[in-house]
Write a protein that holds these residues in place. Structure first.
Motif, PDB file in Angstrom:
ATOM      1  N   SER A  56       0.829  -1.209   0.000  1.00 25.10           N
ATOM      2  CA  SER A  56       0.000   0.000   0.000  1.00 25.10           C
ATOM      3  C   SER A  56       0.861   1.255   0.000  1.00 25.10           C
ATOM      4  O   SER A  56       0.561   2.229  -0.699  1.00 25.10           O
ATOM      5  CB  SER A  56      -0.911   0.029   1.227  1.00 25.10           C
ATOM      6  OG  SER A  56      -1.829  -1.027   1.174  1.00 25.10           O
ATOM      7  N   GLU A  59       2.239   2.020  -3.385  1.00 30.96           N
ATOM      8  CA  GLU A  59       1.232   2.553  -4.295  1.00 30.96           C
ATOM      9  C   GLU A  59       0.829   3.983  -3.930  1.00 30.96           C
ATOM     10  O   GLU A  59       0.263   4.690  -4.749  1.00 30.96           O
ATOM     11  CB  GLU A  59      -0.015   1.668  -4.288  1.00 30.96           C
ATOM     12  CG  GLU A  59       0.217   0.283  -4.841  1.00 30.96           C
ATOM     13  CD  GLU A  59      -0.979  -0.626  -4.656  1.00 30.96           C
ATOM     14  OE1 GLU A  59      -2.020  -0.168  -4.143  1.00 30.96           O
ATOM     15  OE2 GLU A  59      -0.865  -1.805  -5.021  1.00 30.96           O
ATOM     16  N   LEU A  60       1.120   4.394  -2.710  1.00 32.47           N
ATOM     17  CA  LEU A  60       0.669   5.691  -2.218  1.00 32.47           C
ATOM     18  C   LEU A  60       1.147   6.875  -3.062  1.00 32.47           C
ATOM     19  O   LEU A  60       0.341   7.742  -3.405  1.00 32.47           O
ATOM     20  CB  LEU A  60       1.076   5.865  -0.758  1.00 32.47           C
ATOM     21  CG  LEU A  60       0.465   7.038  -0.022  1.00 32.47           C
ATOM     22  CD1 LEU A  60      -1.052   6.949  -0.030  1.00 32.47           C
ATOM     23  CD2 LEU A  60       0.978   7.081   1.408  1.00 32.47           C
ATOM     24  N   GLU A  62       1.800   7.072  -6.207  1.00 33.42           N
ATOM     25  CA  GLU A  62       1.036   7.063  -7.451  1.00 33.42           C
ATOM     26  C   GLU A  62      -0.401   7.519  -7.192  1.00 33.42           C
ATOM     27  O   GLU A  62      -0.971   8.295  -7.958  1.00 33.42           O
ATOM     28  CB  GLU A  62       1.048   5.664  -8.071  1.00 33.42           C
ATOM     29  CG  GLU A  62       0.353   5.579  -9.407  1.00 33.42           C
ATOM     30  CD  GLU A  62       1.071   6.350 -10.499  1.00 33.42           C
ATOM     31  OE1 GLU A  62       0.377   6.766 -11.453  1.00 33.42           O
ATOM     32  OE2 GLU A  62       2.282   6.547 -10.410  1.00 33.42           O
ATOM     33  N   THR A  63      -0.973   7.058  -6.102  1.00 26.13           N
ATOM     34  CA  THR A  63      -2.330   7.446  -5.746  1.00 26.13           C
ATOM     35  C   THR A  63      -2.412   8.946  -5.482  1.00 26.13           C
ATOM     36  O   THR A  63      -3.334   9.620  -5.946  1.00 26.13           O
ATOM     37  CB  THR A  63      -2.789   6.674  -4.485  1.00 26.13           C
ATOM     38  OG1 THR A  63      -2.684   5.279  -4.747  1.00 26.13           O
ATOM     39  CG2 THR A  63      -4.205   7.011  -4.112  1.00 26.13           C
ATOM     40  N   ILE A  64      -1.450   9.448  -4.740  1.00 24.42           N
ATOM     41  CA  ILE A  64      -1.424  10.886  -4.452  1.00 24.42           C
ATOM     42  C   ILE A  64      -1.266  11.675  -5.743  1.00 24.42           C
ATOM     43  O   ILE A  64      -1.958  12.669  -5.963  1.00 24.42           O
ATOM     44  CB  ILE A  64      -0.287  11.221  -3.459  1.00 24.42           C
ATOM     45  CG1 ILE A  64      -0.625  10.663  -2.091  1.00 24.42           C
ATOM     46  CG2 ILE A  64      -0.054  12.728  -3.382  1.00 24.42           C
ATOM     47  CD1 ILE A  64       0.513  10.768  -1.090  1.00 24.42           C
ATOM     48  N   GLN A  66      -2.088  10.830  -8.798  1.00 17.93           N
ATOM     49  CA  GLN A  66      -3.286  10.765  -9.634  1.00 17.93           C
ATOM     50  C   GLN A  66      -4.460  11.523  -9.033  1.00 17.93           C
ATOM     51  O   GLN A  66      -5.187  12.215  -9.737  1.00 17.93           O
ATOM     52  CB  GLN A  66      -3.688   9.309  -9.874  1.00 17.93           C
ATOM     53  CG  GLN A  66      -2.742   8.572 -10.785  1.00 17.93           C
ATOM     54  CD  GLN A  66      -3.109   7.105 -10.916  1.00 17.93           C
ATOM     55  OE1 GLN A  66      -3.955   6.599 -10.191  1.00 17.93           O
ATOM     56  NE2 GLN A  66      -2.448   6.420 -11.828  1.00 17.93           N
ATOM     57  N   SER A  67      -4.667  11.389  -7.756  1.00 23.12           N
ATOM     58  CA  SER A  67      -5.886  11.947  -7.179  1.00 23.12           C
ATOM     59  C   SER A  67      -5.735  13.395  -6.718  1.00 23.12           C
ATOM     60  O   SER A  67      -6.725  14.116  -6.624  1.00 23.12           O
ATOM     61  CB  SER A  67      -6.353  11.087  -6.006  1.00 23.12           C
ATOM     62  OG  SER A  67      -5.394  11.119  -4.971  1.00 23.12           O
ATOM     63  N   GLU A  70      -2.285  15.679 -10.044  1.00 20.68           N
ATOM     64  CA  GLU A  70      -2.633  15.813 -11.458  1.00 20.68           C
ATOM     65  C   GLU A  70      -3.768  16.819 -11.688  1.00 20.68           C
ATOM     66  O   GLU A  70      -3.664  17.655 -12.577  1.00 20.68           O
ATOM     67  CB  GLU A  70      -2.961  14.447 -12.072  1.00 20.68           C
ATOM     68  CG  GLU A  70      -1.719  13.641 -12.373  1.00 20.68           C
ATOM     69  CD  GLU A  70      -2.024  12.310 -13.035  1.00 20.68           C
ATOM     70  OE1 GLU A  70      -3.199  12.027 -13.364  1.00 20.68           O
ATOM     71  OE2 GLU A  70      -1.065  11.546 -13.238  1.00 20.68           O
TER      72      GLU A  70
END
Length: 94
Positions: A56, A59-60, A62-64, A66-67, A70
């Protein structure tokens, strides 16, 4: 003869004590094995949980990105003047 009987009684008593100690040692060994097995199971569960947490955390970013980042970058780029957009090669998403 009395000494022989006395020594035999002491010998039998020592054998009984040895048997009790051997039984106590076996019980202790069994309890130790059970405890070790339970500890290994707990450690396995902890390792599995840590592996999920690590995945997790990997992946954090990338998640940050994208959400959160970006959309902010997109909004900033859309507000730039056309000349600057052309200079940096910005093309709006379709």
């Amino acid at each position: 003869m009395a000494l022989l009987i006395h020594n035999q009684a002491a010998f039998v008593e020592q054998i009984a004590r040895n048997d009790q100690e051997r039984l106590a040692l076996k019980e202790w060994q069994h309890k130790t094995e059970v405890w070790q097995r339970k500890a290994e199971e707990r450690f396995d569960k902890i390792e599995e949980r840590l592996a999920r947490i690590e995945a997790s955390l990997l992946e954090l970013p990338e998640t940050i990105l994208q959400s959160v980042l970006e959309p902010i970058v997109q909004a900033v780029l859309e507000q730039l003047p056309k000349a600057v957009k052309k200079e940096i090669g910005f093309t709006p998403p379709t």
